[in-house]
Structures are given as C-alpha cells and as structure tokens.
Design a protein around this motif. Structure first.
Motif, PDB file in Angstrom:
ATOM      1  N   UNK A 226       0.841  -1.213   0.000  1.00  0.00           N
ATOM      2  CA  UNK A 226       0.000   0.000   0.000  1.00  0.00           C
ATOM      3  C   UNK A 226       0.866   1.250   0.000  1.00  0.00           C
ATOM      4  N   UNK A 227       1.927   1.232   0.795  1.00  0.00           N
ATOM      5  CA  UNK A 227       2.848   2.371   0.821  1.00  0.00           C
ATOM      6  C   UNK A 227       3.541   2.536  -0.530  1.00  0.00           C
ATOM      7  N   UNK A 228       3.902   1.406  -1.147  1.00  0.00           N
ATOM      8  CA  UNK A 228       4.530   1.460  -2.472  1.00  0.00           C
ATOM      9  C   UNK A 228       3.554   2.034  -3.501  1.00  0.00           C
ATOM     10  N   UNK A 229       2.311   1.624  -3.396  1.00  0.00           N
ATOM     11  CA  UNK A 229       1.287   2.058  -4.357  1.00  0.00           C
ATOM     12  C   UNK A 229       1.046   3.566  -4.311  1.00  0.00           C
ATOM     13  N   UNK A 230       1.098   4.152  -3.119  1.00  0.00           N
ATOM     14  CA  UNK A 230       0.835   5.595  -3.044  1.00  0.00           C
ATOM     15  C   UNK A 230       2.067   6.422  -3.417  1.00  0.00           C
ATOM     16  N   UNK A 231       3.208   5.745  -3.602  1.00  0.00           N
ATOM     17  CA  UNK A 231       4.377   6.441  -4.129  1.00  0.00           C
ATOM     18  C   UNK A 231       5.536   6.637  -3.182  1.00  0.00           C
ATOM     19  N   UNK A 232       5.531   5.968  -2.025  1.00  0.00           N
ATOM     20  CA  UNK A 232       6.671   6.081  -1.108  1.00  0.00           C
ATOM     21  C   UNK A 232       7.905   5.432  -1.726  1.00  0.00           C
ATOM     22  N   UNK A 233       9.046   6.086  -1.622  1.00  0.00           N
ATOM     23  CA  UNK A 233      10.281   5.568  -2.201  1.00  0.00           C
ATOM     24  C   UNK A 233      10.900   4.497  -1.317  1.00  0.00           C
ATOM     25  N   UNK A 234      10.613   4.577  -0.018  1.00  0.00           N
ATOM     26  CA  UNK A 234      11.132   3.606   0.926  1.00  0.00           C
ATOM     27  C   UNK A 234      10.265   3.584   2.165  1.00  0.00           C
ATOM     28  N   UNK A 235      10.457   2.556   2.981  1.00  0.00           N
ATOM     29  CA  UNK A 235       9.769   2.530   4.266  1.00  0.00           C
ATOM     30  C   UNK A 235      10.709   1.986   5.333  1.00  0.00           C
ATOM     31  N   UNK A 236      10.676   2.645   6.478  1.00  0.00           N
ATOM     32  CA  UNK A 236      11.496   2.238   7.615  1.00  0.00           C
ATOM     33  C   UNK A 236      10.649   1.366   8.530  1.00  0.00           C
ATOM     34  N   UNK A 237      11.183   0.205   8.870  1.00  0.00           N
ATOM     35  CA  UNK A 237      10.439  -0.748   9.702  1.00  0.00           C
ATOM     36  C   UNK A 237      11.250  -1.035  10.958  1.00  0.00           C
ATOM     37  N   UNK A 238      10.626  -0.874  12.116  1.00  0.00           N
ATOM     38  CA  UNK A 238      11.330  -1.098  13.369  1.00  0.00           C
ATOM     39  C   UNK A 238      10.682  -2.165  14.219  1.00  0.00           C
ATOM     40  N   UNK A 239       9.789  -1.744  15.094  1.00  0.00           N
ATOM     41  CA  UNK A 239       9.226  -2.643  16.091  1.00  0.00           C
ATOM     42  C   UNK A 239       8.505  -3.844  15.471  1.00  0.00           C
ATOM     43  N   UNK A 240       7.902  -3.667  14.303  1.00  0.00           N
ATOM     44  CA  UNK A 240       7.188  -4.783  13.655  1.00  0.00           C
ATOM     45  C   UNK A 240       8.119  -5.966  13.390  1.00  0.00           C
ATOM     46  N   UNK A 241       9.394  -5.669  13.124  1.00  0.00           N
ATOM     47  CA  UNK A 241      10.382  -6.744  12.947  1.00  0.00           C
ATOM     48  C   UNK A 241      10.737  -7.354  14.297  1.00  0.00           C
ATOM     49  N   UNK A 242      11.030  -6.489  15.271  1.00  0.00           N
ATOM     50  CA  UNK A 242      11.505  -6.967  16.572  1.00  0.00           C
ATOM     51  C   UNK A 242      10.432  -7.720  17.350  1.00  0.00           C
ATOM     52  N   UNK A 243       9.169  -7.379  17.090  1.00  0.00           N
ATOM     53  CA  UNK A 243       8.057  -8.065  17.759  1.00  0.00           C
ATOM     54  C   UNK A 243       7.493  -9.203  16.905  1.00  0.00           C
ATOM     55  N   UNK A 244       8.202  -9.535  15.832  1.00  0.00           N
ATOM     56  CA  UNK A 244       7.832 -10.651  14.945  1.00  0.00           C
ATOM     57  C   UNK A 244       6.456 -10.483  14.289  1.00  0.00           C
ATOM     58  N   UNK A 245       6.085  -9.244  14.046  1.00  0.00           N
ATOM     59  CA  UNK A 245       4.851  -8.981  13.300  1.00  0.00           C
ATOM     60  C   UNK A 245       5.106  -9.091  11.792  1.00  0.00           C
ATOM     61  N   UNK A 246       6.330  -8.803  11.400  1.00  0.00           N
ATOM     62  CA  UNK A 246       6.793  -8.990  10.021  1.00  0.00           C
ATOM     63  C   UNK A 246       8.080  -9.802  10.100  1.00  0.00           C
ATOM     64  N   UNK A 247       8.131 -10.889   9.352  1.00  0.00           N
ATOM     65  CA  UNK A 247       9.325 -11.732   9.407  1.00  0.00           C
ATOM     66  C   UNK A 247      10.366 -11.267   8.397  1.00  0.00           C
ATOM     67  N   UNK A 248      11.612 -11.545   8.706  1.00  0.00           N
ATOM     68  CA  UNK A 248      12.683 -11.197   7.774  1.00  0.00           C
ATOM     69  C   UNK A 248      12.552 -12.002   6.478  1.00  0.00           C
TER      70      UNK A 248
END
Length: 259
Positions: A226-248
């Motif tokens: 969704x972020x890519x679709x609206x035109x974001x060039x990048x996204x910073x991901x923090x806690x979602x990785x550390x809390x295992x909400x998004x896997x590597x």
C-alpha cells in the motif's frame, strides 16, 4: 520501494521506544552489529541507524556502533540523531554513513543544514520531517515547533532536498499502521509539473517531486504494498520486525519479487 529496517541505539544497545518516549525503552539486543548482520543475511541492503543518545545530547555519541556496522557489513546506512555541527557530520561520514538525516538542525540552524546540502549534495543529505498533529517536532521529539509539516517539506524541496523521512510520532512504535493519508497528502502537494514541447504541441507532465520514506507505525506486511502504491520511495520498519509482526523472510521475498 526500498525496505529499510531500523536500529535505534541507546548505550550501544539495540532498543525501541514508543512515540519517542525514552521512558518506554525496550532493549532487543545487546549487539546492534549482530542485528545488522541478520538483516543483511536476509537480502536487506539498507539500514536506518539512529543515535538516540546523540539526539538527547545534541551531538554524535554512538559513532563507534556506526563504524562497526559499516566496516563489517555491506549495508548502505543512513545515520541520524544529534548531528548538529560540521564536525558531527564529518565523524558520521568518516565512520561509514552513506547518508545522514538532519531533523532538528533543519529547523533550528537552517544555515548549517543548507551548508551540508551544498557541500555533500542532495543524495547524501536526508531531511528528517518528524511531526505530531502535522507540526514539526525536534530534539529527539522532546519539543514541538510551530512549523507546519507540508510547508516545511516544500520549503526545503525548493532548496534542492530530494530525500525526506517523515515520521508521524503518534504512530511510531505503536504497531497501529502508518499514516497513509498523511503520506498521500505530502506526495500530492510536492509533485512537480514539467512542461514538455512535443510534435503535437505543449503539454504538462506530472512527475514525482520528492523521494518520501515512510516511517512509524508499520504493523504488518500487507501495509508495505500500500505504501509502495501511493508512491513512497522507501519505508522504515522497526518494532514490527523486533516483535515478529513482520518476518525477515517476508521482507527477503518482497525484495526478491520487487527487485
């Protein structure tokens, strides 16, 4: 869209905060280098490294952590937190930063920030536009300014800034989803129009004006397209990785599928 995991540092350790509140500090790993190597092992090429001690102290503090990660991985690192002087910037680049992020300095000392932009170029200097209720916040989010977010971004866009990291502080570390509408608003108001002369006459063509990096609130993998679709060039991901909400592994697959 580039995937940019975040490592925030306090006392040399990998931590996360909620809404920028230092009292909410949670230590996830004693070794930021170990975390960085884990990211690199899953095909990640970029890293957002934040010196939270530096942000509080108003000068660079954890440059040895930056140097360690830069020398022992191939990650392209953007570094921020407490960069206030030309000497701070020199130390950051000498320690291996590919880019630096200037937030408070762009509000409180525009002359110095513009000097950095002139001396190092727009590919090296990122504008940190951190906001609460669409007002710019500074000093590690300890202070709010009276500057409106979008006019602030547009003013620096006119001065040659290309890269913007925008964090909605109310979302940061809360795992409630990013500020999609805010990013749409920024992108719509910073688009440029080029006038082209073609064989059939003169026509206007809309082109992207800034490279917007979304930060704060990422909570699950489905938000990334969704972020890519609206035109974001990048996204910073923090806690979602550390809390295992998004896997590597999910991020690794996304990078492979999207180049």
């Amino acid at each position: 869209m580039r995937i940019i995991p975040a490592i925030d540092i306090i006392e040399g350790k990998c931590v996360r905060l909620s809404k920028g509140d230092y009292d909410t500090k949670k230590v996830y790993n004693e070794s930021p280098l170990e975390v960085a190597k884990l990211f690199e092992g899953h095909g990640i090429q970029y890293l957002h490294l934040v010196d939270l001690d530096g942000a509080k102290s108003k000068h660079i503090v954890n440059h040895k952590v930056l140097e360690s990660i830069a020398s022992k991985t191939n990650l392209k690192i953007d570094f921020g937190g407490g960069l206030k002087t030309n000497e701070d910037l020199h130390i950051a680049f000498e320690s291996g930063a590919n880019q630096i992020t200037g937030g408070s300095i762009a509000v409180k000392d525009k002359t110095t920030f513009m000097g950095w932009l002139k001396n190092y170029g727009p590919e090296k200097i990122i504008l940190g536009a951190d906001a609460k209720d669409e007002k710019i916040a500074v000093s590690g989010w300890q202070e709010e300014s009276d500057q409106e977010l979008v006019p602030f971004i547009k003013s620096y866009q006119k001065k040659g800034v290309n890269y913007i990291i925008c964090t909605d502080i109310s979302k940061d570390g809360m795992l409630e989803g990013p500020s999609f509408e805010l990013y749409k608003k920024i992108l719509s108001q910073t688009k440029k129009v080029e006038t082209l002369i073609t064989g059939s006459g003169v026509e206007d063509k809309e082109v992207l004006g800034i490279k917007l990096i979304a930060s704060g609130g990422i909570s699950d993998f489905e938000e990334l397209p969704k972020l890519a679709q609206i035109g974001c060039e990048g996204t910073i991901i923090g806690k979602a990785i550390y809390e295992n909400r998004i896997s590597l592994k999910q991020l690794e697959n996304y990078i492979l599928e999207n180049g």
